[in-house]
Enzyme design. Structure first.
Site, PDB file in Angstrom:
ATOM      1  CG  ASP A   1       0.344   0.970  -6.666  1.00 41.20           C
ATOM      2  OD1 ASP A   1       0.344  -0.220  -7.027  1.00 41.20           O
ATOM      3  OD2 ASP A   1       0.300   1.923  -7.453  1.00 41.20           O
TER       4      ASP A   1
ATOM      5  CG  ASP B   1      -1.380  -4.486  -5.537  1.00 40.56           C
ATOM      6  OD1 ASP B   1      -1.135  -5.451  -6.274  1.00 40.56           O
ATOM      7  OD2 ASP B   1      -1.013  -3.328  -5.769  1.00 40.56           O
TER       8      ASP B   1
ATOM      9  CG  ASP C   1       1.731  -4.233  -7.361  1.00 33.55           C
ATOM     10  OD1 ASP C   1       1.623  -5.025  -8.300  1.00 33.55           O
ATOM     11  OD2 ASP C   1       1.460  -3.028  -7.435  1.00 33.55           O
TER      12      ASP C   1
END
Lengths: 1223, 348
Positions: free
Chosen positions: A882, A886, A436
């Protein structure tokens, strides 16, 4: 938070700031029967503000789920059955369960404890672990479910209720910075016009605030009193809407109230797990609860992940089962043969009496019965304690990861956490990292770093990327200068060194003001007035201070002014403007007040700019403008936007600085900075009023093309601009990210970035992480918005396919050896590219590119991309992120890593490992992953070896007993063998073994490739170990047989009976397998040495003590055996020594030969370490480090290489052009 | 020893390690940070050659000594199961052995080739007799052997647990099939004294076979197995039984019968008068009488010595091969050209 500022801000009618994005759809609210029928097609009917217990009796009562959210795997009642079922689903455990059951019958060749006790231990341990993990999940759920929310009660008050008690139809009040407890329909906010700001970071990872607006024209007054909202008591509309679904961006339905029908759209929906920002409070109706919420619909069942090694281990277990069945059949046929042909003659067995074991009249049945016995007898081939040992080892390994101080973030105080321990070794086999962006690679903090005004670049400080690259260039140049061809690189190195020095000196002063890292004396402290283009600079600052949608807020505690901006970029601009002396202090309904300090000694002056029109930023327009009247009455339009967009709109006389600005922008891009161009235009009154009239008409029109019309009009207005300059903002990377990515790339890992952010942002970050660099060919696969809107699906797919094919062709036909490609694709295109008929072509392109960046992808798409990579390449994938967006990716990937400590905990909850910073990934993979991989693979191989060694001696002996199933070992030996006698050293090996110390692992990242290539657990190695086990069993059996039989084995003339030979043989086995593990280990700590020798000593102690126990307890087989029978016999010792040496000799020869003539990397490194070459010969050491990397096209090193090639090319050209002259 | 000095761990690293408490916390720190000191043996050519050479140097003498010891043992092996059947029964040995009225006594003459020093151990050796068969091994009761009739859960002894409704002591197939050939020896006219005591393990006599347990209802059935027992002697003194009850590991085994405690000279003829009672004819087994002396390594078994010598000399050979390889094609210690990164360069 700041109440004063907040309430002041609240009085604004926020929607007036937005002209484009939040166009209010005028609802047509005529009550018509036809309409209702048409609309009542919505399946979900919600009676607002009425307890759900009063459903309409006529229609079937709508049953909505509660807001209780559970992510646990088990419930109290199904834990035992399901968990046990899962345990015995493992084929080995099931086999042992059956075997344990059979020990109570006559088939068993041994007593029941020898089977039941280990099985109970193994299963009990696993159950306890499952229970513990599920309890933790349950506690986490409970903290979420027990959060408080203010729910409207029939009495008219807002009561604090727990989240789980919130029902569909409730009216809920949510305050600033609180999370929404369920999916809400926005009714009213603290702003008069019902605007509210929502941060959806947890859902889609986008960092900018989303504007939500309440239904207009619902007749409320804003409730003044905080907790009394009596007007809701009579507010009982009916909502009809679609059924729960996973699509985050759609919502349709209508609301019926007072005989009017209002259509609903996604702009009114506040999603669970998103956060209210910049708005004091909102009221909303609960529409979806619990598992119906969009966020829960988006969650995928967390799959139970198993590492590749374990999967392969299962195959070995099947292989062993095959062997088990084979030798059992051999044994059974042998038995049948004996029963039929030989046993009838053995009068001493009284064969005429059919016993429980055989019946000479029916040899077939006897054979079949014996098959059952044999299957149990050779069960030792399959190590029962393997799973439990591996689990224990992994838990300890996980403890090491948790305790590693170098994975501990001392800023936030968060250590690494291995949340599931069964994937440790998978960390050593990762091939592709899918990351990410926001919060993972970046901190989501923008720093104003540089700007270009009037074509002149300002800002001396280096971006982190430049800094890191410069350092590396320097290092490389130094090392090359030391080597022979110094002359060539002299000039280049000088260049690089100066860069670095500059960077370093700046580095020290960094970090004073959040969002502002700019440093250039020419602009600061009022010096800008002395610059040649002072007027342009003034304009530049004004644009920064005026052209935005932020609101200032005064913090109550410190009195400091902070800005609440939609995006962190905007915040950075305002901070920058403030630092330059243009402090934005107040926003009113239609003006912006700026405190301007025009020179150093001057007092600041308040200036008010009247905002006439604001054309706001959308991702489609990529620009925003304000039209304003300054104090002199001059009409101006300020505009900021993406450089390409602005450059297209410049007036012919506004391009004065275009060339130099473009050059600066390229530099900024290369330095990984986010750039925006600033421009302005002077307007005449008539021009504006003419335009404004048109615009206003368009605005109030209700035609379907209204939006289009307004956009066209704004497009007309935003032309003929004059370029002022450009800003460069650093999207601050988390510390150590570029270096970490570089090391990971050098270790041969591929890195993909999947982000919900805009393409530009993603590309910028690509640059700043060195995933992209200048000179890399970017293959962008994009479908234009028009096409998406108009063209048929087939056409779009055709288009994408052709783009993919072109991309592949250009990769195939690449001319330069160092040409690198980057693939950039956006979410909408990805939707098509991920369809079944196209995905493998897409994947093929993607794996051929050095880096892949997917932008604007939804959480589901992230998961799909991960699945594609995982299934398409069959390599190990690692997902790291995080945010809640995700979660899908983290769950889908072979290993999911959550970044803890920044935002929300959803990612961490779903992850297998959590770390505090992206940079810790390096150590986690390259050190811990590598170690764990080697440990586990060695351990498993050894486990199989030691069990084969034992089990086959049983088989040989059985063959000597007429295949009758007799053992020559005591039952207790067998029981203790796996549980006690050989388990400690192998546990110590699994926990403590390391081939190379952490330092070396990091310095020689190429060593990591041993994992992804699976060099230590391939079939070659596994078969080798199995063969070693077969050999050892053979030697142990034959040698002991020949040494102890049939002659007497000691001076006093006695001969050896069955149990004496059994004990002697078992002693040999204990020695052989323990010496073997001594040879296997590279890293012998005290712990390992103690366990190895301890095991041997314990064996003798056990035989001694067991033999000294009263006859009734020991079954008499080995009564006084060690002290009286075996102890005084020299042969006993000589045979043990001989067998031990002979069994381990082939392995010793093998490793000696391999190390001497075919060494692997870690062998050489061990030797170098032993010679302390890393200390004595630094130069060589550095050189080898550089070489010990995988070829890669991404990362800092690749960038440096490219730059070096460029420099060298330049200097060679220079030299060659000079050469003819000098000669 | 490699101690990775972590930046955050300085406080622990700086602790005075002489203090015992601190030393312990340091050890714990080293453990959790995986920096425990360790010895890391690296198999250099010198080590390899040295190890194999040393193994050879140790093994060959051990082998020679063992071989010498086993060769100093003299043994006389005499198979008598065929010769002791009278010619008339040669075609039907089973009928002979099953018929209680046929004469079972037999004379054997053993020539002593080498002098044998006392004690000379007398063994009987049976071949193709599966004392290790599971049904056979299981068919006994340790508790009954120790406690006699007081212990009555003798189901494990089937099919020799009860006879005529009464329990059998000692029960089970093992006891029931007791070997019952007997031997007596004479040299010339003088009888050789055979010591039949102390042939079983002391612990067996003292603790496993009851001193108050007397044979009961033994060999009373229609089915007679092997030897009978003297009902007046407690089991703990029936050493033949005790030796027999220690089941052998392999189908071919020797068991101790007794000791001759006189030296035999070279050329002596030992006359053995034996009673050929035991039925090995049914299952095609053989019976042998063995007279053997003993060394510190036991009987005449040269396997151990030969094996040691063989492995010892192989070790030296391997050491030589490694030495040769190393001299011809040495790999410098810690040579970086063998790193995969470098080899890649060479190959490409």
């Amino acid at each position: 938070m700041a109440k004063g500022g907040g309430t002041k801000a609240a009085k604004l009618i926020r929607s007036s700031l937005y002209t484009l994005a939040n166009i209010r759809v005028k609802p047509s609210y005529k009550k018509s029967e036809a309409r209702i029928e048409e609309i009542s097609g919505y399946p979900r009917v919600i009676l607002v503000n009425q307890p759900a217990t009063l459903p309409d009796q006529d229609s079937s009562p709508p049953l909505f789920c509660t807001n209780y959210v559970s992510t646990t795997k088990y419930t109290l009642f199904n834990f035992l059955p399901i968990a046990l079922f899962e345990q015995f689903n493992r084929v080995a455990n099931f086999y042992f369960l059956v075997a344990a059951g059979l020990t109570f019958t006559d088939y068993a060749p041994f007593d029941w404890p020898s089977q039941v006790v280990p099985l109970a231990l193994v299963v009990g341990f696993s159950l306890a672990k499952e229970l513990y993990e599920d309890l933790q999940r349950h506690w986490q759920d409970m903290t979420a479910n027990c959060q408080k929310a203010a729910v409207h009660s029939p009495s008219g008050d807002f009561e604090q209720k727990q989240w789980r008690e919130v029902c569909v139809g409730d009216i809920v009040k949510v305050k600033k910075d609180e999370f929404f407890p369920a999916d809400l329909l926005l009714l009213q906010s603290s702003y008069e016009d019902g605007i509210s700001y929502v941060e959806t970071m947890n859902l889609d990872g986008e960092t900018n605030l989303k504007v939500k607006r309440a239904l207009q024209d619902l007749n409320f007054s804003v409730p003044v009193d905080d907790d009394k909202a009596t007007h809701f008591q009579d507010f009982r509309p009916t909502i009809r809407c679609e059924n729960p679904n996973s699509n985050l961006y759609t919502f349709t339905g209508n609301l019926e109230y007072d005989g009017n029908i209002y259509p609903l759209d996604p702009a009114q929906l506040l999603l669970r797990d998103s956060k209210l920002r910049n708005t004091e409070y909102v009221y909303g109706v609960v529409v979806f609860t619990g598992n119906d919420t969009k966020v829960m619909q988006n969650t995928t069942q967390s799959p139970s992940k198993r590492s590749k090694i374990e999967l392969q281990m299962d195959k070995i277990i099947y292989l062993l089962f095959g062997l088990l069945i084979f030798i059992s059949i051999v044994s059974a046929s042998g038995f049948a043969y004996f029963v039929r042909n030989l046993v009838p003659l053995w009068w001493y067995l009284i064969p005429e009496v059919p016993g429980e074991d055989f019946d000479i009249n029916n040899f077939l049945i006897s054979g079949l019965r014996h098959l059952v016995t044999a299957l149990m007898l050779y069960g030792y081939l399959v190590p029962i304690s393997l799973y439990v040992s591996i689990e224990a080892v992994k838990i300890l390994q996980a403890r090491f990861i948790n305790n590693d101080l170098q994975l501990y973030d001392d800023v936030t105080g968060v250590p690494a956490n291995a949340r599931t321990s069964n994937l440790n070794e998978q960390l050593g086999q990762v091939d592709t990292i899918l990351s990410d962006k926001t919060g993972t690679l970046t901190c989501n903090q923008m720093d104003f770093l540089k700007c270009s005004i009037a074509g002149c670049p300002y800002g001396k400080r280096l971006s982190e990327v430049e800094l890191a690259a410069a350092k590396q260039i320097n290092a490389q140049l130094e090392s090359e200068a030391e080597s022979a061809d110094g002359s060539l690189t002299d000039t280049a190195s000088l260049e690089a060194i100066t860069i670095t020095d500059d960077g370093n000196s700046n580095n020290n002063k960094k970090g004073a003001i959040k969002g502002f890292s700019f440093q250039d004396d020419r602009l600061q402290k009022g010096n800008w007035t002395k610059e040649p283009n002072a007027d342009v600079i003034l304009l530049f600052f004004r644009i920064l201070a005026v052209c935005h949608t932020a609101i200032p807020e005064v913090s109550e505690k410190t009195g400091e002014l902070t800005y609440e901006a939609e995006s962190p970029d905007e915040g950075a601009f305002l901070v920058a403007a403030r630092e330059f002396g243009f402090q934005f202090i107040k926003r009113t309904q239609n003006s912006v007040v700026v405190l301007e300090r025009l020179s150093k000694d001057q007092e600041p002056v308040e200036k008010e700019y009247t905002i006439l029109t604001l054309l706001d930023f959308t991702s489609k327009r990529k620009r925003m403008s304000v039209i304003l009247r300054d104090e002199t009455g001059q009409l101006l339009m300020f505009c900021k936007g993406a450089d390409t967009i602005i450059f297209d709109r410049l007036a012919s006389d506004g391009k004065m600085y275009l060339e130099s600005t473009t050059k600066n922008l390229n530099d900024y891009g290369e330095a990984g900075l986010r750039t925006l161009a600033l421009a302005y235009k002077k307007l005449s009154e008539s021009e504006y009023s003419e335009w404004h009239e048109k615009f206003h008409n368009a605005k109030i029109s209700s035609g379907s093309n209204r939006e289009e019309l307004m956009e066209d009009l704004s497009d007309v207005m935003e032309r003929g601009l004059t370029l002022v300059g450009a800003t460069a903002v650093e999207d601050k990377l988390q510390s150590g990210v570029p270096e970490c990515i570089d090391r990971l790339a050098l270790a041969g890992l591929k890195i993909w970035v999947l982000t919900g952010d805009k393409m530009e942002t993603a590309i910028n970050i690509g640059f700043s992480c060195s995933l992209l660099r200048q000179g890399m060919k970017q293959i962008c696969i994009v479908v234009s918005a028009e096409m998406l809107a108009e063209a048929a699906k087939d056409v779009i797919k055709e288009n994408i396919l052709s783009q993919i094919t072109t991309g592949l062709d250009s990769i195939k036909n690449k001319k330069e050896p160092h040409a690198a490609f980057a693939l950039i694709i956006d979410g909408k295109t990805l939707t098509y590219a991920l369809e079944d008929d196209m995905k493998f072509k897409f994947l093929n392109l993607a794996v051929n590119c050095a880096s892949v960046i997917c932008c604007r992808v939804s959480p589901k798409q992230k998961a799909l991309v991960v699945r594609l990579v995982k299934e398409g390449t069959r390599r190990t994938t690692l997902g790291i992120g995080d945010g809640a967006n995700d979660v899908g990716m983290i769950k889908e990937a072979d290993i999911g890593i959550g970044i803890s400590g920044v935002e929300g905990m959803q990612a961490v909850m779903a992850s297998d490992f959590s770390i505090a910073q992206f940079r810790f990934l390096e150590r986690l993979l390259i050190v811990h992953g590598h170690w764990c991989y080697k440990r586990i693979s060695k351990m498993i191989c050894y486990f199989f070896y030691k069990n084969i060694t034992l089990a086959l001696t049983l088989f040989y002996f059985e063959a000597e007993t007429g295949f009758s199933g007799q053992m020559h070992y005591d039952d207790w030996y067998m029981l203790l063998y796996n549980v006690f006698l050989t388990s400690c050293p192998v546990l110590a090996l699994g926990v403590l073994e390391k081939d190379i110390c952490a330092e070396f692992c990091l310095q020689f990242p190429a060593l990591y490739q041993q994992g992804p290539k699976n060099l230590f657990f391939d079939w070659y190695r596994i078969i080798g170990w199995l063969a070693n086990g077969v050999y050892a069993s053979f030697v142990i059996y034959l040698v002991n047989l020949r040494i102890f039989s049939p002659e007497s084995f000691r001076k006093e003339g006695q001969t050896a009976d069955m149990y004496v030979i059994g004990t002697a043989m078992f002693t040999s086995i204990i020695w052989v397998v323990n010496v073997q593990i001594f040879l296997v280990s590279h890293y012998l700590t005290r712990v390992q040495l103690h366990t190895i020798w301890g095991s041997i000593v314990v064996w003798y102690l056990i035989v001694y003590i067991y033999g000294m126990m009263p006859v009734q307890w020991s079954a008499g087989n080995i009564y006084h055996q060690l002290p009286e029978v075996l102890g005084p016999a020299y042969k006993f010792y000589l045979s043990t020594v001989f067998v031990t040496i002979l069994c381990n000799m082939p392995y010793l020869i093998h490793i000696s030969y391999q190390r001497c003539y075919n060494p692997e990397d870690h062998h050489i490194l061990q030797e170098m370490k032993n010679m302390k070459k890393d200390v004595t010969d630094r130069k060589m050491w550095k050189r080898e480090q550089v070489k010990a990397t995988q070829e890669t096209e991404i990362g800092l090193s690749a960038r440096v290489d490219a730059k070096m090639r460029l420099m060298k090319g330049r200097t060679t050209r220079k030299y060659s052009s000079l050469a003819p002259n000098s000669s | 020893m490699d101690v990775d000095g972590g930046g955050m761990s300085t406080d622990i690293n700086n602790i005075n390690i002489n203090h015992p408490l601190h030393a312990r916390s340091k050890a714990i720190h080293q453990f959790t940070q995986q920096t425990l000191p360790a010895c890391k043996p690296v198999l250099t050519p010198a080590w390899v050659i040295g190890t194999f050479f040393l193994m050879g140097v140790v093994f060959i003498p051990v082998g020679l000594i063992s071989l010498h010891a086993s060769q100093s043992v003299n043994e006389i092996v005499d198979r008598y199961d065929i010769d002791c059947v009278p010619d008339t029964f040669k075609s039907n040995k089973i009928a002979y052995i099953k018929n209680a009225s046929t004469p079972k006594s037999c004379h054997r003459y053993l020539k002593v080739d080498k002098p044998m020093k006392a004690p000379i151990y007398i063994y009987y050796q049976l071949d193709n007799f599966y004392q290790n068969h599971r049904r056979y091994v299981k068919s006994r009761s340790e508790d009954q052997l120790l406690h006699g009739l007081r212990y009555n859960k003798t189901s494990s002894c089937e099919p020799q647990a009860f006879e005529n409704g009464l329990p059998i002591v000692p029960c089970g197939l093992v006891a029931w099939s007791l070997f019952n050939d007997t031997y007596s020896f004479s040299r010339g006219t003088k009888k050789l004294k055979v010591e039949r005591k102390n042939i079983a393990w002391k612990s067996d006599r003292n603790h496993k076979f009851g001193t108050q347990v007397y044979p009961f209802n033994f060999q009373n059935g229609s089915f007679i197995g092997g030897g009978k027992l003297d009902k007046t002697i407690p089991l703990s003194e029936q050493e033949d039984l005790i030796v027999w009850m220690r089941t052998a590991a392999f189908p071919s085994f020797r068991k101790l019968y007794g000791r001759i405690e006189e030296d035999l000279e070279e050329g002596d003829i030992v006359v053995v008068r034996l009673m050929n009672n035991y039925n090995t004819y049914s299952f095609g087994g053989t019976k042998m009488l063995v007279l053997s002396t003993s060394s510190w390594l036991g009987g005449n078994n040269s396997f151990l010595g030969v094996a040691y010598i063989f492995v010892g000399s192989s070790s030296i050979l391997i050491a030589l091969i490694f030495l040769l390889l190393h001299v011809k094609n040495p790999r410098p210690y810690g040579d970086t050209t063998y790193l995969s990164g470098n080899r890649k360069d060479i190959s490409s």
